[in-house]
Design an enzyme around this catalytic site. Structure first.
Site, PDB file in Angstrom:
ATOM      1  N   ASP A   1       8.886   2.847   0.143  1.00 23.24           N
ATOM      2  CA  ASP A   1       8.322   3.699   0.925  1.00 23.24           C
ATOM      3  C   ASP A   1       8.024   3.501   2.426  1.00 23.24           C
ATOM      4  O   ASP A   1       7.608   2.032   2.964  1.00 23.24           O
ATOM      5  CB  ASP A   1       7.000   2.865   0.326  1.00 23.24           C
ATOM      6  CG  ASP A   1       5.827   4.030   1.082  1.00 23.24           C
ATOM      7  OD1 ASP A   1       5.872   4.143   2.042  1.00 23.24           O
ATOM      8  OD2 ASP A   1       4.438   3.712   1.049  1.00 23.24           O
TER       9      ASP A   1
ATOM     10  N   TYR B   1       0.635  -1.647  -0.056  1.00 21.02           N
ATOM     11  CA  TYR B   1      -0.026  -0.110  -0.421  1.00 21.02           C
ATOM     12  C   TYR B   1       0.719   1.013   0.410  1.00 21.02           C
ATOM     13  O   TYR B   1       1.697   1.287   0.746  1.00 21.02           O
ATOM     14  CB  TYR B   1      -0.789   0.399   1.376  1.00 21.02           C
ATOM     15  CG  TYR B   1      -2.110   1.023   1.010  1.00 21.02           C
ATOM     16  CD1 TYR B   1      -3.186   1.278   0.305  1.00 21.02           C
ATOM     17  CD2 TYR B   1      -1.085   2.386   2.403  1.00 21.02           C
ATOM     18  CE1 TYR B   1      -4.052   1.998  -0.050  1.00 21.02           C
ATOM     19  CE2 TYR B   1      -2.710   3.413   2.659  1.00 21.02           C
ATOM     20  CZ  TYR B   1      -3.998   3.387   1.480  1.00 21.02           C
ATOM     21  OH  TYR B   1      -4.265   4.511   1.318  1.00 21.02           O
TER      22      TYR B   1
ATOM     23  N   LYS C   1       3.819   8.453   9.347  1.00 21.97           N
ATOM     24  CA  LYS C   1       3.653   7.685  10.654  1.00 21.97           C
ATOM     25  C   LYS C   1       4.338   8.679  12.056  1.00 21.97           C
ATOM     26  O   LYS C   1       4.393   8.890  11.964  1.00 21.97           O
ATOM     27  CB  LYS C   1       3.406   6.532  10.354  1.00 21.97           C
ATOM     28  CG  LYS C   1       2.431   5.896   9.521  1.00 21.97           C
ATOM     29  CD  LYS C   1       1.957   4.573   9.456  1.00 21.97           C
ATOM     30  CE  LYS C   1       0.338   4.616   8.793  1.00 21.97           C
ATOM     31  NZ  LYS C   1       0.124   3.655   7.161  1.00 21.97           N
TER      32      LYS C   1
HETATM   33  C1  LIG Z   1       0.151   4.353   5.860  1.00 22.13           C
HETATM   34  C2  LIG Z   1       0.637   4.304   4.933  1.00 22.13           C
HETATM   35  C3  LIG Z   1       0.532   5.068   3.559  1.00 22.13           C
HETATM   36  C4  LIG Z   1      -0.355   6.065   3.357  1.00 22.13           C
HETATM   37  O1  LIG Z   1      -0.428   7.448   4.487  1.00 22.13           O
HETATM   38  P1  LIG Z   1      -1.459   8.356   5.055  1.00 22.13           P
HETATM   39  O2  LIG Z   1      -0.790   8.748   6.061  1.00 22.13           O
HETATM   40  O3  LIG Z   1      -2.116   7.436   5.114  1.00 22.13           O
HETATM   41  O4  LIG Z   1      -1.655   8.554   3.916  1.00 22.13           O
HETATM   42  C5  LIG Z   1       1.296   4.977   2.147  1.00 22.13           C
HETATM   43  N1  LIG Z   1       2.627   4.163   2.818  1.00 22.13           N
HETATM   44  C6  LIG Z   1       2.487   3.029   3.268  1.00 22.13           C
HETATM   45  C7  LIG Z   1       3.530   1.779   3.663  1.00 22.13           C
HETATM   46  C8  LIG Z   1       2.071   3.136   4.578  1.00 22.13           C
HETATM   47  O5  LIG Z   1       2.180   2.097   5.572  1.00 22.13           O
END
Ligand SMILES: *Cc1c(COP(=O)(O)O)cnc(C)c1O
Length: 432
Positions: free
Chosen positions: A244, A149, A272
């Site tokens: 990511d 994701y 995060k």
């Molecule tokens: C949570 C997450 C996102 C998206 O971040 P948001 O702050 O929810 O938009 C993108 N990449 C990874 C790996 C994530 O865990």
């Protein structure tokens, strides 16, 4: 005292009212508990390793607001720093010293990052990095992995994991074909598949983006050599490698998965943890690439609230707390105790499971495994996971309401919290 049976009258009332006000009653899909059955609990407050719901029930929390709460919720030093910052105003929309401070901390910590741009979410960070990858290479195609994701931007909503996997949606309506026609996918941990895509699309692939440790298809670790192999392949085919690390950054290690595994990508996204519970994302990397971002260069990307002083303050204080000696050793120890304990209990109670943990991130699949990719993860008995989830929730343990989400610990979790959790898990596994 933790509860063993819970009364959730108020949660039910609030959530019923929410159904009329917001789609599905929530601001983000997985929160609705659709895949585990039953109703979500409605939170009233959070502190340390705990949550209290509106009915007054207490839970040990392994979601940590989906990752940011690595110091525990509402850490007194973060709250104190925020109080002080609040007095100076809530938003500047102009340069501030705080941005320099957090930028320096991020650059010092994360091996790939020489310059950084702050945004407001992980989604925004991934959108920014995508545009930059394409601009720098003058190529349009990207490779992502099934079950990874990268936020909810159109181009990434292909086999996207997280809520998309939780709800069993193949893709999303409303995403134009053109937006995903340049998104190629491969199974995680499959270097041959990546090589084949590079061969079939010579000089067309801008880069490869991945969660170096997957958390959005459940917890999936990279096989030995996988990250190194991607580093070699991207070099060989003139493409960029993007980690990511929105989830893994400052969680797998202070310098993220790239520090842990010793593989340095060209670009990195963060979110995060670096916001300490306030909305922050960031992308950064090699100076020659980052210099293309406006206004230094032509690649446009902007944000009214970006670099917000409260968010920067929470991020700075959170990273300071993480720098204390022994933090990651402690996180590793308690999380290993939890993950090993869960596997052992499942074995003793006769459930086929597999799973694992790296630092403060863990996962458990209800399948004998091993799980190397999303296809493997999908073999999990999700109905059983739902019963397990409900069972431990009713006994005071809050786990992400989906088989396809990793779990998180914080340094506010004590050995006793872990032991309590394992006792609850044993109780529930014996009865499902
Ligand atoms: C949570 C997450 C996102 C998206 O971040 P948001 O702050 O929810 O938009 C993108 N990449 C990874 C790996 C994530 O865990």
């Amino acid at each position: 005292m933790l509860n063993t049976t819970i009364k959730t009258t108020k949660s039910q009332e609030v959530f019923a009212a929410a159904q009329n006000l917001m789609p599905g009653g929530v601001s983000s899909p997985v929160r609705a508990f659709k895949s585990v059955g039953g109703q979500p609990i409605v939170f009233d407050r959070v502190k340390g390793a705990y949550i209290w719901d509106v009915d007054g029930n207490q839970y040990i929390d392994y979601v940590g607001t989906w990752g940011p709460a690595i110091c525990g919720h509402a850490h007194p030093e973060v709250i104190a720093a925020l109080h002080e910052a609040l007095e100076k105003g809530t938003s500047f929309g102009a340069p501030s010293v705080l941005e320099n401070v957090l930028a320096e901390m991020v650059i010092d910590a994360v091996p790939s990052i020489e310059m950084v741009r702050f945004v407001n979410s992980g989604t925004e960070a991934c959108m920014g990095v995508l545009r930059l990858m394409r601009a720098f290479t003058n190529r349009e195609k990207i490779i992502k992995f099934e079950g990874c994701y990268h936020g909810h931007a159109d181009a990434f909503l292909v086999k996207a994991g997280s809520g998309v996997a939780t709800l069993g949606l193949p893709d999303s309506p409303g995403v134009p074909k053109l937006a995903t026609s340049t998104t190629l996918t491969a199974p995680f941990n499959d270097l041959e598949a990546v090589k084949a895509l590079f061969e079939e699309n010579r000089d067309e692939i801008a880069g490869v983006i991945l969660e170096p440790v997957v958390g959005n298809a459940g917890f999936i670790a990279p096989d030995a050599g996988f990250l190194e192999g991607l580093r070699e392949l991207t070099h060989e085919y003139g493409a960029l490698l993007v980690f990511d690390e929105v989830m893994t950054g400052f969680r797998i290690a202070y310098g993220g998965a790239q520090e842990k595994f010793g593989v340095t990508p060209d670009l990195t996204t963060l979110g995060k943890v670096i916001g300490g519970g306030l909305p922050v994302g960031a992308y950064g990397g090699r100076r020659d690439i980052m210099s293309m971002v406006a206004p230094a260069g032509p690649v446009y990307q902007a944000g009214t609230l970006s670099g917000n002083p409260l968010a920067m303050t929470a991020g700075i204080k959170t990273l300071e707390l993480l720098q204390k000696p022994g933090t990651y050793e402690y996180l590793e120890r308690i999380t290993k105790k939890l993950a090993d304990g869960l596997l052992q209990i499942a074995k003793e109670t006769g459930h086929p499971v597999c799973g694992g943990q790296i630092s403060a991130m863990f996962g458990l699949f209800f399948t004998s495994g091993p799980v190397h990719n999303y296809e493997d993860a999908k073999k999990s008995d999700t109905a059983k996971f739902g019963r397990f989830h409900r069972g431990i929730l009713e006994r005071g343990v809050y786990l992400a309401p989906s088989q396809f989400e990793a779990g998180f610990t914080s340094f506010a979790h004590t050995e006793e919290d872990i032991e309590q959790t394992l006792a609850v898990a044993r109780d529930v596994m014996s009865s499902i």
